[in-house]
Design a protein around this motif. Structure first.
Motif, PDB file in Angstrom:
ATOM      1  N   CYS A 134      48.269  24.932  32.909  1.00  0.00           N
ATOM      2  CA  CYS A 134      49.582  25.469  33.263  1.00  0.00           C
ATOM      3  C   CYS A 134      49.424  26.503  34.393  1.00  0.00           C
ATOM      4  O   CYS A 134      48.632  27.437  34.255  1.00  0.00           O
ATOM      5  CB  CYS A 134      50.203  26.108  32.031  1.00  0.00           C
ATOM      6  SG  CYS A 134      51.750  26.941  32.386  1.00  0.00           S
TER       7      CYS A 134
ATOM      8  N   VAL B 206      51.470  28.747  35.158  1.00  0.00           N
ATOM      9  CA  VAL B 206      52.094  30.025  34.776  1.00  0.00           C
ATOM     10  C   VAL B 206      51.133  30.846  33.915  1.00  0.00           C
ATOM     11  O   VAL B 206      50.798  31.982  34.241  1.00  0.00           O
ATOM     12  CB  VAL B 206      53.411  29.786  33.983  1.00  0.00           C
ATOM     13  CG1 VAL B 206      54.041  31.117  33.585  1.00  0.00           C
ATOM     14  CG2 VAL B 206      54.378  28.946  34.794  1.00  0.00           C
ATOM     15  N   CYS B 207      50.633  30.257  32.830  1.00  0.00           N
ATOM     16  CA  CYS B 207      49.830  31.046  31.881  1.00  0.00           C
ATOM     17  C   CYS B 207      48.359  30.619  31.874  1.00  0.00           C
ATOM     18  O   CYS B 207      47.548  31.213  31.163  1.00  0.00           O
ATOM     19  CB  CYS B 207      50.424  30.921  30.477  1.00  0.00           C
ATOM     20  SG  CYS B 207      50.316  29.245  29.836  1.00  0.00           S
TER      21      CYS B 207
ATOM     22  N   CYS C 195      52.917  23.091  28.010  1.00  0.00           N
ATOM     23  CA  CYS C 195      51.658  23.799  27.726  1.00  0.00           C
ATOM     24  C   CYS C 195      51.711  24.431  26.338  1.00  0.00           C
ATOM     25  O   CYS C 195      52.751  24.432  25.682  1.00  0.00           O
ATOM     26  CB  CYS C 195      51.379  24.845  28.806  1.00  0.00           C
ATOM     27  SG  CYS C 195      52.247  26.389  28.526  1.00  0.00           S
TER      28      CYS C 195
ATOM     29  N   GLU D 160      51.889  27.357  25.575  1.00  0.00           N
ATOM     30  CA  GLU D 160      52.847  28.483  25.526  1.00  0.00           C
ATOM     31  C   GLU D 160      54.278  28.003  25.775  1.00  0.00           C
ATOM     32  O   GLU D 160      55.164  28.810  26.064  1.00  0.00           O
ATOM     33  CB  GLU D 160      52.499  29.519  26.605  1.00  0.00           C
ATOM     34  CG  GLU D 160      51.187  30.221  26.397  1.00  0.00           C
ATOM     35  CD  GLU D 160      51.258  31.258  25.273  1.00  0.00           C
ATOM     36  OE1 GLU D 160      52.135  32.117  25.323  1.00  0.00           O
ATOM     37  OE2 GLU D 160      50.415  31.161  24.355  1.00  0.00           O
TER      38      GLU D 160
ATOM     39  N   HIS E 174      55.558  26.327  28.364  1.00  0.00           N
ATOM     40  CA  HIS E 174      56.078  26.158  29.723  1.00  0.00           C
ATOM     41  C   HIS E 174      56.129  24.653  30.008  1.00  0.00           C
ATOM     42  O   HIS E 174      55.163  23.944  29.725  1.00  0.00           O
ATOM     43  CB  HIS E 174      55.169  26.857  30.754  1.00  0.00           C
ATOM     44  CG  HIS E 174      55.050  28.327  30.520  1.00  0.00           C
ATOM     45  ND1 HIS E 174      53.861  28.940  30.215  1.00  0.00           N
ATOM     46  CD2 HIS E 174      56.001  29.292  30.537  1.00  0.00           C
ATOM     47  CE1 HIS E 174      54.077  30.239  30.054  1.00  0.00           C
ATOM     48  NE2 HIS E 174      55.367  30.475  30.244  1.00  0.00           N
TER      49      HIS E 174
HETATM   50 ZN   LIG Z   1      52.036  27.900  30.285  1.00  0.00          ZN
END
Ligand SMILES: [Zn+2]
Ligand SMILES: C[S@@+](CC[C@H](N)C(=O)[O-])C[C@H]1O[C@@H](n2cnc3c(N)ncnc32)[C@H](O)[C@@H]1O
Length: 277
Positions: free
Chosen positions: A20, A22-23, A37, A39, A41
């Motif tokens: 991912c 983002v994270c 993902c 998390e 996203h």
């Molecule tokens: Zn993520």
């Protein structure tokens, strides 16, 4: 099979390649047409079978019209002599190849056709380029992403193709498997020199020395393979050729004696470096 279904199968088989942006956590599943993902996203898979990983919109200097012109020039074989030299340099033909800054994807498509039989993933920050590639070529997985926030897991790639596109050596190091290769193609001083004649004084000469020095700073045992040939263009191809590169955009065909553009010099260098094992 529809492109989106084929792409879904590819993603599920190759989830380990992606992370991912983002994270930076892994992806474990697809929910409908979204890659999600750990998390939560979520990233949409398009009908063409491409993933879109940009976190903010990017503005590319290449429009669809220019990319179509570049695609026609690629398909008439403009870069094939270079790719014929590059292909045997790829050590792991059955490995995982990543085309960094793939544009409209023609180079990867040609190399795949020549015999690369491992998975080929191609990405670019330009959505138009990726869309055109995905609409045209089979058997390559295309995605929109920024090299600076790349959506790939560490140490998954056997070869990175970096053809006339920007580099990020820290990221290349992270992405490559131990022993993996970066294959970078850069212009030489005479690349498209027939176009340089029409440029303002400061753009008439070009040196790739800084780019080469940077590459050899990171890969001290690198190899350099020169590429030099000429391509004959028809009138129609001259018009596409002027559209496909920023060097052609300031040239007005009606004011120009196009005879000088009917034979074009391709002068490049292929730099190859391996990550230590
Ligand atoms: Zn993520
Ligand atoms: C001169 S084009 C070369 C495209 C293709 N490799 C070719 O040889 O036809 C450079 C490409 O790099 C892409 N690019 C620039 N910055 C990028 C980034 N940060 N991440 C991914 N691609 C990028 C551009 O969108 C463009 O398609």
């Amino acid at each position: 099979m529809k492109k989106i279904d084929k792409a879904k199968l590819f993603i599920l088989d190759h989830l380990h390649l992606f992370r991912c942006p983002v994270c930076e956590r892994s992806f474990e599943k697809m929910e409908g047409n979204q890659l999600v993902c750990t998390e939560n996203h979520a990233f949409d898979l398009s009908k063409k079978g491409t993933l879109h990983f940009l976190l903010k919109p990017s503005k590319s200097e290449y429009s669809r019209e220019m990319l179509l012109a570049r695609q026609r020039i690629a398909q008439m074989g403009f870069w094939q002599p270079m790719l014929d030299i590059l292909y045997p340099l790829i050590e792991a033909k059955d490995g995982v190849t990543l085309d960094v800054g793939c544009g409209e994807g023609a180079h990867s498509a040609y190399l795949k056709e020549k015999g690369l039989h491992g998975p080929v993933v191609a990405f670019d920050i330009s959505k138009e380029g990726v869309n055109l590639g995905a609409a045209t070529y089979e058997d390559i997985f295309f995605l929109v992403a920024d090299l600076a926030q790349s959506p790939f897991q560490a140490e998954q790639f056997d070869a990175l193709l970096n053809i006339l596109s920007p580099s990020n050596y820290e990221e290349f190091y992270r992405l490559l498997k131990p022993g993996g290769q970066v294959i970078k193609v850069i212009p030489g001083k005479d690349y498209l020199k027939e176009l340089r004649a029409y440029q303002p004084e400061e753009k008439r000469t070009y040196s790739n020395q800084d780019v080469k020095d940077k590459f050899t700073d990171h890969y001290s045992e690198s190899e350099i393979h020169p590429v030099h040939y000429k391509v004959d263009l028809t009138d129609e191809e001259v018009s596409d050729f002027l559209k496909m590169t920023p060097l052609g955009w300031n040239i007005n065909v009606s004011d120009t004696n196009t005879a000088s553009l009917k034979q074009i010099t391709v002068d490049m260098e292929i730099l190859v470096g391996n990550k230590s094992k």
